[in-house]
Design a protein around this motif. Structure first.
Motif, short mmCIF file in Angstrom:
data_model
loop_
_atom_site.label_atom_id
_atom_site.label_comp_id
_atom_site.label_asym_id
_atom_site.label_seq_id
_atom_site.Cartn_x
_atom_site.Cartn_y
_atom_site.Cartn_z
N MET A 1 0.82 -1.22 0.00
CA MET A 1 0.00 0.00 0.00
C MET A 1 0.86 1.27 0.00
O MET A 1 0.55 2.23 -0.71
CB MET A 1 -0.95 -0.03 1.22
N VAL A 2 1.95 1.27 0.78
CA VAL A 2 2.78 2.49 0.84
C VAL A 2 3.38 2.80 -0.54
O VAL A 2 3.57 3.98 -0.87
CB VAL A 2 3.89 2.41 1.93
N CYS A 3 3.62 1.78 -1.33
CA CYS A 3 4.12 2.00 -2.69
C CYS A 3 3.01 2.60 -3.56
O CYS A 3 3.24 3.58 -4.29
CB CYS A 3 4.60 0.69 -3.32
N GLU A 4 1.81 2.03 -3.45
CA GLU A 4 0.67 2.54 -4.25
C GLU A 4 0.36 3.99 -3.93
O GLU A 4 -0.01 4.77 -4.81
CB GLU A 4 -0.58 1.69 -3.97
N GLU A 5 0.48 4.36 -2.65
CA GLU A 5 0.08 5.70 -2.21
C GLU A 5 1.21 6.73 -2.33
O GLU A 5 1.03 7.89 -1.96
CB GLU A 5 -0.44 5.67 -0.77
N PRO B 1 13.87 -4.31 -1.31
CA PRO B 1 14.06 -4.07 -2.76
C PRO B 1 12.85 -3.38 -3.40
O PRO B 1 13.01 -2.44 -4.19
CB PRO B 1 14.26 -5.49 -3.31
N MET B 2 11.64 -3.81 -3.03
CA MET B 2 10.43 -3.19 -3.60
C MET B 2 10.34 -1.71 -3.20
O MET B 2 10.05 -0.84 -4.02
CB MET B 2 9.20 -3.95 -3.09
N TRP B 3 10.59 -1.42 -1.92
CA TRP B 3 10.53 -0.03 -1.47
C TRP B 3 11.60 0.82 -2.17
O TRP B 3 11.35 1.96 -2.53
CB TRP B 3 10.70 0.04 0.06
N LYS B 4 12.78 0.25 -2.36
CA LYS B 4 13.86 0.98 -3.05
C LYS B 4 13.42 1.34 -4.47
O LYS B 4 13.65 2.45 -4.94
CB LYS B 4 15.12 0.10 -3.13
#
Ligand code: TUI
Length: 308
Positions: free
Chosen positions: A83-87, A104-107
């Motif tokens: 969700m934090v990536c989507e928002e 890795p995804m957050w980076k």
């Protein structure tokens, strides 16, 4: 008192507001961010859509940087990690576990990652995995805690990693802030003092319990379950530790613990609510706005540091 953390996050004061489950919402986080610190929305064990709404509300309330904390024991932590990536959240902190598999995804999404860590080994592991900074949280803190004190933990982590270290646990005024910088920290995280902030929407009984607190009024529950949690002493805390001493089953302990945080925060039940707070609670004496708290702490620390 500027540091690398101010540059990294584009904030004015190197102070984070601790992510307090069920407490740190858009109201508190946006007020801290507006005052120049880093406001943090706590996920706790809340469902993803609740946290998503709080992110959206915070964006409406401030254009300053803010963070979302993901409590890794939550059944929703994986969903919230996405969700934090989507928002488009720009900063994520984590607690109660290691977030290695999400880094890795957050980076890829350009998110700054700042895990809360209770030991040197976990700090090093997080930095190897790509953390941009770490919060070194001592056992003086409220809520879920590690073993080491802030005084012992912070300089050891400072020596072990090359990213900025934020000190947490037992810091509520300019003295604690100055001391943290002397230990090599480049910022502080403060939870308990923000419990009595005007913008903190907890039950008035909770605020009063903090204001009335004495030095020895907190206790650690859950040592026997592997999830030590510091809370204010009350009937719940006493019954819980008694059950633990009598080797009660997890089921019995859970019966006492379920819904306890909401009982304290929402209902104001100071007998059977879980009133999480740090050892520094007795230093918190009044309600103030987040801006007043932050400005007072930094003015006090500046004065102290200039006097040496
Ligand atoms: O997370 C916190 N404090 C918290 S979370 C919370 S909500 C909660 N709800 C139900 C059960 C337990 C908690 C209330 N307070 N502080 C950050 C923190 N992280 N303290 C200690 C740790 C930690 C512990 C172990 C971080 C990493 C870690 O790694 C162990 C491993 O091997 O993965």
């Amino acid at each position: 008192m500027k540091s690398r953390i101010c540059e990294l996050l584009d904030i004015e004061y190197p102070i984070f507001q601790g992510a307090m489950a069920r407490i740190s919402d858009s109201s508190l986080a946006s007020a801290v961010s507006m005052a120049g610190g880093l406001g943090i929305i706590a996920s706790g064990t809340a469902p993803t859509d609740y946290v998503r709404e709080e992110v959206r509300k915070t964006k409406e309330l401030t254009d300053k940087p803010f963070a979302v904390n993901i409590m890794l024991l939550s059944p929703y932590s994986e969903e919230i990690a996405h969700m934090v990536c989507e928002e488009g959240v720009k900063v994520v902190t984590t607690g109660a576990g290691t977030p290695s598999r999400y880094i890795p995804m957050w980076k890829e999404h350009g998110i700054r990652i700042i895990p809360v860590v209770p030991s040197v080994a976990i700090a090093k592991k997080m930095v190897r995995g790509g953390a941009d900074a770490v919060v070194a949280e001592g056992t003086e803190a409220g809520g879920h805690i590690g073993e080491l004190t802030t005084m012992a933990l912070v300089p050891q982590i400072v020596d072990a990693v090359d990213v900025p270290v934020i000190a947490a646990g037992g810091i509520a005024d300019g003295r604690g802030l100055a001391a943290a910088f002397m230990l090599g920290a480049e910022g502080v995280q403060v939870g308990t003092r923000f419990l009595t902030a005007t913008e903190c929407n907890i039950h008035p009984n909770y605020k009063q319990k903090i204001i009335n607190a004495k030095d020895i009024d907190t206790i650690v529950t859950g040592r026997s379950t592997g999830h030590p949690v510091r809370i204010m002493k009350n009937k719940l805390a006493r019954e819980y530790v008694k059950l633990e001493a009598n080797k009660a089953s997890l089921e019995e302990l859970e019966k006492l613990g379920v819904g306890a945080l909401a009982r304290a925060v929402v209902d104001g039940d100071m007998d059977y609510g879980s009133v999480m707070a740090g050892q520094i609670a007795a230093l918190v004496k009044k309600e103030q706005s987040c801006k007043e708290i932050i400005e007072e702490m930094f003015a006090e620390a500046d004065k102290l540091l200039a006097s040496f």
